[in-house]
Design an enzyme around this catalytic site. Structure first.
Site, PDB file in Angstrom:
ATOM      1  CD  GLU A 136      -2.571   0.827   2.950  1.00 17.34           C
ATOM      2  OE1 GLU A 136      -2.280  -0.002   3.611  1.00 17.34           O
ATOM      3  OE2 GLU A 136      -3.445   1.622   3.001  1.00 17.34           O
TER       4      GLU A 136
ATOM      5  CB  VAL B 191      -0.495  -1.121  12.183  1.00 16.03           C
ATOM      6  CG1 VAL B 191       0.544  -0.411  11.055  1.00 16.03           C
ATOM      7  CG2 VAL B 191      -1.887  -0.837  11.898  1.00 16.03           C
TER       8      VAL B 191
ATOM      9  CE  LYS C 163      -7.398   1.167   3.353  1.00 15.68           C
ATOM     10  NZ  LYS C 163      -6.024   1.310   4.171  1.00 15.68           N
TER      11      LYS C 163
ATOM     12  CB  CYS D  20      -4.477  -2.053   4.038  1.00 20.74           C
ATOM     13  SG  CYS D  20      -3.467  -2.668   5.426  1.00 20.74           S
TER      14      CYS D  20
HETATM   15  C1  ACM Z   1      -4.469  -0.076   7.094  1.00 14.07           C
HETATM   16  O1  ACM Z   1      -5.413  -0.288   6.331  1.00 14.07           O
HETATM   17  N1  ACM Z   1      -3.290   0.396   6.402  1.00 14.07           N
HETATM   18  C2  ACM Z   1      -4.208  -0.989   8.436  1.00 14.07           C
END
Ligand code: ACM
Length: 263
Positions: free
Chosen positions: A39, A170, A110, A143
């Site tokens: 990402e 994370v 996203k 992510c």
């Molecule tokens: C994330 O979506 N970078 C945890």
């Protein structure tokens, strides 16, 4: 078809350093038809300010990062999906680009922004597109989208064979446990390309993986160092949605009973 990933630590605000790392790592994913990168690979993740987020973003139509990826695709006759800090006018999106020998041919933004990303980025507004990559149909999730089974299912309904999943994870271990289950219950391949290293108060969890339509983990990286991997995928396995002679994964759904999902 062969698909792989590069797990590494993109450099926050230092595109030249990131490209230097990729110059060394990308050729090691050999041979591959499709490679997934983490990402926000062109910028890094943990911005100190909106100014830093803006100054490290690029436009799709004027991106030295995309030009670099396209050059690799031309040399190695492959495609790449990468996380991308995208600027469009005054707006930023936490995007992923689908790049081939002739440049960027697909974009995903996203949908589900994580925590402080909401200070910098607009939520995605291009839906859940599916792209042709050689013989495969590919979809993209970025992510934190991992936590929303609805979007994975929408990609399965569109017959995606492979989901490319650029990450900067994370929360230790959570997504990496869920990915084989998403793969199994949708019967597609998933390539989760996570990053390593730390930026400020955030440490990233590595352990990138490729999961099969049966929920197997075909390959997995270490938690804390750069890693590349590539596996063979068999598209007949992602296209077989027949669970029993009388149960088809897509056809047996009951959308007439799922109205709450779209309220
Ligand atoms: C994330 O979506 N970078 C945890």
């Amino acid at each position: 078809m062969r698909v792989g990933y590069v797990q590494f630590a993109p450099s926050l605000g230092d595109l030249d350093a990131t490209l230097g790392n990729l110059e060394e790592l990308l050729p090691r994913v050999m041979p591959a038809d499709l490679i997934v990168l983490p990402e926000l690979c062109n910028s890094g993740y943990n911005f100190a300010s909106r100014e830093q987020a803006i100054s490290t973003a690029e436009q799709i139509t004027d991106s030295s990062f995309i030009a670099f990826l396209a050059e690799h695709c031309r040399k190695r006759r492959c495609h790449i999906v990468s996380g991308f800090n995208e600027r469009e006018g005054e707006r930023l999106y936490n995007s992923a680009v689908f790049v081939g020998p002739s440049g960027c041919s697909g974009l995903y933004r996203k949908l589900h922004l994580f925590y402080r990303e909401q200070d910098f980025f607009e939520p995605g507004n291009v839906g859940l597109p599916v792209f042709e990559c050689g013989p495969a149909k590919i979809g993209i999730q970025v992510c934190f989208d991992w936590l929303f089974p609805e979007s994975w299912r929408v990609l399965a309904i569109q017959s995606a064979d492979i989901i490319c999943h650029p990450c900067n994870l994370v929360l230790p271990g959570m997504c990496q446990r869920a990915i084989p289950i998403h793969a199994m219950i949708n019967r597609f391949y998933i390539v989760t390309a996570n990053r390593v290293g730390s930026e400020g108060d955030l440490s990233f969890t590595g352990a990138s993986l490729i999961a099969s339509p049966r929920g197997e983990v075909l390959t997995q990286g270490p938690p804390d160092t750069a890693h590349v991997s590539v596996v063979d995928v068999d598209l007949s396995r992602s296209r077989d949605k027949q669970i029993t002679p009388m149960n088809h994964l897509i056809q047996c759904r009951r959308p007439d009973q799922y109205g709450l999902l779209t309220e």
